[in-house]
Design a protein around this motif. Structure first.
Motif, PDB file in Angstrom:
ATOM      1  N   VAL A 185       0.835  -1.214   0.000  1.00 48.44           N
ATOM      2  CA  VAL A 185       0.000   0.000   0.000  1.00 48.44           C
ATOM      3  C   VAL A 185       0.867   1.260   0.000  1.00 48.44           C
ATOM      4  O   VAL A 185       0.481   2.287  -0.558  1.00 48.44           O
ATOM      5  N   GLU A 187       3.443   1.727  -1.686  1.00 49.95           N
ATOM      6  CA  GLU A 187       3.840   2.003  -3.069  1.00 49.95           C
ATOM      7  C   GLU A 187       2.871   2.970  -3.741  1.00 49.95           C
ATOM      8  O   GLU A 187       3.215   3.635  -4.720  1.00 49.95           O
ATOM      9  N   LYS A 188       1.659   3.064  -3.199  1.00 50.57           N
ATOM     10  CA  LYS A 188       0.625   3.934  -3.774  1.00 50.57           C
ATOM     11  C   LYS A 188       0.628   5.330  -3.144  1.00 50.57           C
ATOM     12  O   LYS A 188      -0.132   6.198  -3.548  1.00 50.57           O
TER      13      LYS A 188
END
Length: 210
Positions: A185, A187-188
């Motif tokens: 998550v 990475e977002k």
């Protein structure tokens, strides 16, 4: 065994050079970039060296700076990375750029180096991240004490960014989430502009919705 070799540059070949020291010719393997940065044939030069002994081979590797030598020796400590690959990496990537890529977990930059795929890049990050962070922190303290040039702003920001992320990950793990799903998550999220508290809140929101 050999900290450095200083003598007359006798030859520049593909992948290695020859230095004459008192009538003895030393064959020293170097990166192509390193060879290009040396002086002209006949000039006195000095290269920092790594003396590598194997059952079937004894070789000397040369470097223009101590930073390159340190990077080479760190890379040799990574499983699956040999001397040839390490020299190739030195030709493509400056030590500071390499350290920054490892600390910031920049797989994309590492995979631009020939012979390094996504799995190798992840392994390099996993095995060297903490070592490089420790080295950079020690160097930063040393530089502040003796008044020399501090480590780059990019490096400092990468270290701060990494510390924030690790603090947030640790907090979310305490709340019962595993590191793999947390990293997924994150990475977002645009982590750079967020505080640790904001990261935790955003992480909880995304993990809850997942």
């Amino acid at each position: 065994m050999l900290a450095y070799i200083k003598g007359t540059l006798e030859m520049k070949m593909t992948g290695y050079i020859g230095i004459d020291v008192g009538g003895l010719g030393y064959k020293i393997f170097m990166s192509e970039t390193g060879i290009e940065r040396l002086g002209n044939i006949g000039e006195t030069i000095k290269v920092h060296t790594h003396y590598r002994v194997r059952e079937d081979d004894i070789s000397i590797y040369g470097f223009n700076t101590l930073e390159e030598l340190k990077m080479f020796e760190l890379l040799l400590g990574v499983s699956g990375v040999g001397a040839k690959t390490a020299l190739t990496m030195l030709s493509i990537c400056e030590p500071s750029e390499f350290a920054l890529a490892v600390i910031s977990e920049d797989v994309k930059t590492l995979t631009t180096i020939p012979g390094i795929g996504p799995k190798s890049a992840q392994r390099i990050i996993l095995e060297l991240k903490d070592k490089i962070k420790t080295e950079q922190q020690v160097e930063a303290i040393k530089n502040q004490i003796d008044g020399t040039t501090p480590i780059s702003i990019k490096m400092q920001k990468a270290m701060i960014h990494n510390e924030k992320q690790e603090e947030a990950i640790a907090a979310l793990q305490v709340l019962g989430y595993n590191k793999k799903e947390i990293n997924k998550v994150f990475e977002k999220i645009e982590i750079k502009e967020m505080t640790v508290e904001e990261l935790i809140k955003k992480g909880l929101n995304l993990l809850g919705n997942g």
